[in-house]
Scaffold this motif. Structure first.
Motif, PDB file in Angstrom:
ATOM      1  N   ASP A  97       4.894   8.463   2.064  1.00  0.00           N
ATOM      2  CA  ASP A  97       5.773   9.484   1.500  1.00  0.00           C
ATOM      3  C   ASP A  97       5.502  10.832   2.176  1.00  0.00           C
ATOM      4  OD1 ASP A  97       7.624  10.743  -0.048  1.00  0.00           O
ATOM      5  OD2 ASP A  97       6.702  10.265  -1.982  1.00  0.00           O
ATOM      6  N   GLU A  98       6.415  11.244   3.031  1.00  0.00           N
ATOM      7  CA  GLU A  98       6.330  12.518   3.761  1.00  0.00           C
ATOM      8  C   GLU A  98       4.988  12.682   4.489  1.00  0.00           C
ATOM      9  OE1 GLU A  98       8.717  14.477   4.287  1.00  0.00           O
ATOM     10  OE2 GLU A  98      10.206  14.035   2.754  1.00  0.00           O
ATOM     11  N   PRO A  99       4.581  11.723   5.311  1.00  0.00           N
ATOM     12  CA  PRO A  99       3.268  11.818   5.967  1.00  0.00           C
ATOM     13  C   PRO A  99       3.187  12.888   7.047  1.00  0.00           C
ATOM     14  CG  PRO A  99       4.487   9.974   6.862  1.00  0.00           C
ATOM     15  CD  PRO A  99       5.307  10.506   5.718  1.00  0.00           C
ATOM     16  N   PHE A 100       4.325  13.406   7.510  1.00  0.00           N
ATOM     17  CA  PHE A 100       4.313  14.390   8.593  1.00  0.00           C
ATOM     18  C   PHE A 100       4.414  15.825   8.094  1.00  0.00           C
ATOM     19  CE2 PHE A 100       6.404  10.499  10.272  1.00  0.00           C
ATOM     20  CZ  PHE A 100       5.380  10.105  11.118  1.00  0.00           C
ATOM     21  N   THR A 101       4.505  16.002   6.775  1.00  0.00           N
ATOM     22  CA  THR A 101       4.662  17.339   6.213  1.00  0.00           C
ATOM     23  C   THR A 101       3.307  18.035   6.092  1.00  0.00           C
ATOM     24  OG1 THR A 101       6.620  16.673   4.965  1.00  0.00           O
ATOM     25  CG2 THR A 101       5.471  18.656   4.211  1.00  0.00           C
ATOM     26  N   GLY A 102       3.192  19.217   6.661  1.00  0.00           N
ATOM     27  CA  GLY A 102       1.990  20.039   6.503  1.00  0.00           C
ATOM     28  C   GLY A 102       0.766  19.537   7.235  1.00  0.00           C
ATOM     29  N   VAL A 103       0.944  18.735   8.293  1.00  0.00           N
ATOM     30  CA  VAL A 103      -0.203  18.239   9.050  1.00  0.00           C
ATOM     31  C   VAL A 103      -0.116  18.774  10.477  1.00  0.00           C
ATOM     32  CG1 VAL A 103      -0.401  16.168   7.638  1.00  0.00           C
ATOM     33  CG2 VAL A 103       0.933  16.087   9.758  1.00  0.00           C
ATOM     34  N   ALA A 133       0.853  -1.189   0.000  1.00  0.00           N
ATOM     35  CA  ALA A 133       0.000   0.000   0.000  1.00  0.00           C
ATOM     36  C   ALA A 133       0.889   1.240   0.000  1.00  0.00           C
ATOM     37  CB  ALA A 133      -0.920  -0.002   1.207  1.00  0.00           C
ATOM     38  N   TYR A 134       0.388   2.302  -0.633  1.00  0.00           N
ATOM     39  CA  TYR A 134       1.193   3.509  -0.844  1.00  0.00           C
ATOM     40  C   TYR A 134       0.378   4.741  -0.465  1.00  0.00           C
ATOM     41  CZ  TYR A 134       3.608   7.101  -3.705  1.00  0.00           C
ATOM     42  OH  TYR A 134       4.263   8.221  -4.153  1.00  0.00           O
ATOM     43  N   VAL A 135       0.943   5.565   0.416  1.00  0.00           N
ATOM     44  CA  VAL A 135       0.348   6.848   0.773  1.00  0.00           C
ATOM     45  C   VAL A 135       1.224   7.930   0.152  1.00  0.00           C
ATOM     46  CG1 VAL A 135      -0.356   8.394   2.639  1.00  0.00           C
ATOM     47  CG2 VAL A 135      -0.548   5.907   2.933  1.00  0.00           C
ATOM     48  N   PRO A 136       0.771   8.568  -0.936  1.00  0.00           N
ATOM     49  CA  PRO A 136       1.617   9.540  -1.632  1.00  0.00           C
ATOM     50  C   PRO A 136       1.704  10.861  -0.877  1.00  0.00           C
ATOM     51  CG  PRO A 136      -0.557   9.516  -2.620  1.00  0.00           C
ATOM     52  CD  PRO A 136      -0.550   8.428  -1.570  1.00  0.00           C
ATOM     53  N   GLN A 137       2.586  11.722  -1.333  1.00  0.00           N
ATOM     54  CA  GLN A 137       2.623  13.080  -0.810  1.00  0.00           C
ATOM     55  C   GLN A 137       1.308  13.778  -1.146  1.00  0.00           C
ATOM     56  OE1 GLN A 137       6.098  15.450  -1.722  1.00  0.00           O
ATOM     57  NE2 GLN A 137       7.415  13.643  -1.816  1.00  0.00           N
ATOM     58  N   ARG A 138       0.831  14.611  -0.236  1.00  0.00           N
ATOM     59  CA  ARG A 138      -0.441  15.300  -0.453  1.00  0.00           C
ATOM     60  C   ARG A 138      -0.393  16.172  -1.695  1.00  0.00           C
ATOM     61  NH1 ARG A 138      -1.178  18.919   3.054  1.00  0.00           N
ATOM     62  NH2 ARG A 138      -3.344  19.295   2.448  1.00  0.00           N
ATOM     63  N   SER A 139       0.770  16.690  -2.041  1.00  0.00           N
ATOM     64  CA  SER A 139       0.898  17.570  -3.206  1.00  0.00           C
ATOM     65  C   SER A 139       0.648  16.842  -4.518  1.00  0.00           C
ATOM     66  CB  SER A 139       2.283  18.220  -3.228  1.00  0.00           C
ATOM     67  OG  SER A 139       3.297  17.232  -3.313  1.00  0.00           O
ATOM     68  N   GLU A 140       0.682  15.516  -4.502  1.00  0.00           N
ATOM     69  CA  GLU A 140       0.486  14.736  -5.726  1.00  0.00           C
ATOM     70  C   GLU A 140      -0.980  14.382  -5.968  1.00  0.00           C
ATOM     71  OE1 GLU A 140       2.979  11.333  -5.878  1.00  0.00           O
ATOM     72  OE2 GLU A 140       4.840  12.444  -5.587  1.00  0.00           O
ATOM     73  N   VAL A 141      -1.863  14.748  -5.063  1.00  0.00           N
ATOM     74  CA  VAL A 141      -3.263  14.348  -5.140  1.00  0.00           C
ATOM     75  C   VAL A 141      -4.114  15.507  -5.622  1.00  0.00           C
ATOM     76  CG1 VAL A 141      -5.239  13.471  -3.834  1.00  0.00           C
ATOM     77  CG2 VAL A 141      -2.919  12.708  -3.265  1.00  0.00           C
TER      78      VAL A 141
END
Length: 259
Positions: free
Chosen positions: A166-172, A80-88
């Motif tokens: 991928d960078e799950p702690f950025t901007g949260v 499973a893959y959680v992408p960077q929020r900027s890619e969504v």
């Protein structure tokens, strides 16, 4: 560390990239089943590229990836893959429940009709991430932290053996960060292998068993106290690190595009 093939994720001499440019160069490392690894490196170093290769979104140029001794793709819905929020594209008109159900698609028939097990998995994932009350909300109406929790819930609903974040702690917000760390503890107890990319060297040192220091190639891989030494960090970040006591601060004010 040589592990039995059935008990590890093995990346062997992997090279990959985009548009004729090689981003990953002969990358090799192996993670024991249930291990947790912080993937650290400067922007453009290949962290996102590595994750996209592991989830099958980007083909290998050379090398191989083995999961439980079998080539990537042999295990149904294993990664499973959680992408960077900027890619969504957060403007896409779907609800929170719809997004989390996407984690069940490969387990459904060709008509994509969710069954009782699918609905239960989605509800459980929503509750684990503390967002069951948001299930009917549009994904675009949520805060950054809530959106991050939705994608973590989608990954949980997939019930993977390996989770890439991928960078799950950025901007949260702080609450979402703490919820994510609590999730990591639960996944460890469940023997789910986790790889998390982060720029936070302090978190990598304190919260993860192993650290992969990456800059197109493997700079170092191993226990955090062995990898996150000043001279090794400087090598990976090309001198763009300031040390204040025991704390390392990365200077990336003008980073290249993430690779």
């Amino acid at each position: 560390m040589n592990l039995p093939v059935e008990n590890r994720l093995a990346i062997q001499n992997v090279s990959a990239g985009y548009n004729g440019q090689r981003v990953l160069q002969e990358v090799s490392f192996q993670v024991p089943h249930g291990g947790q690894v912080a993937v650290v490196g400067p922007n453009g170093a290949g962290k996102s590229t590595l994750f996209k290769v592991l989830v099958g979104l980007l083909p290998l140029r050379s090398g191989q990836i083995l999961i439980h001794g079998q080539p990537l793709g042999q295990h149904k819905d294993c990664v499973a893959y959680v992408p960077q929020r900027s890619e969504v594209d957060w403007r896409f008109p779907v609800t929170v429940s719809d997004v989390v159900m996407m984690g069940r698609y490969n387990r459904q028939g060709w008509l994509r009709h969710p069954g009782r097990g699918d609905r239960l998995a989605v509800q459980t994932a929503l509750e684990q991430m503390g967002i069951a009350n948001l299930s009917r909300r549009s994904i675009g109406d949520l805060s950054g932290g809530q959106q991050q929790r939705v994608f973590l819930a989608r990954a949980l609903a997939q019930q993977p053996h390996i989770l890439l974040m991928d960078e799950p702690f950025t901007g949260v917000d702080a609450a979402t960060q703490e919820t994510t760390l609590e999730l990591l503890a639960r996944l460890k107890a469940q023997q789910v292998t986790v790889l998390v990319s982060t720029h936070d060297l302090s978190m990598a040192a304190q919260r993860f068993e192993q650290v992969l220091l990456l800059n197109h190639r493997v700079i170092a891989f191993g226990n955090s106290h062995e990898v996150l030494r000043p001279e090794v960090i400087q090598q990976a970040f090309s001198g763009r690190v300031l040390f204040v006591g025991d704390m390392a601060v990365v200077d990336e004010c003008c980073p290249p595009p993430e690779g």
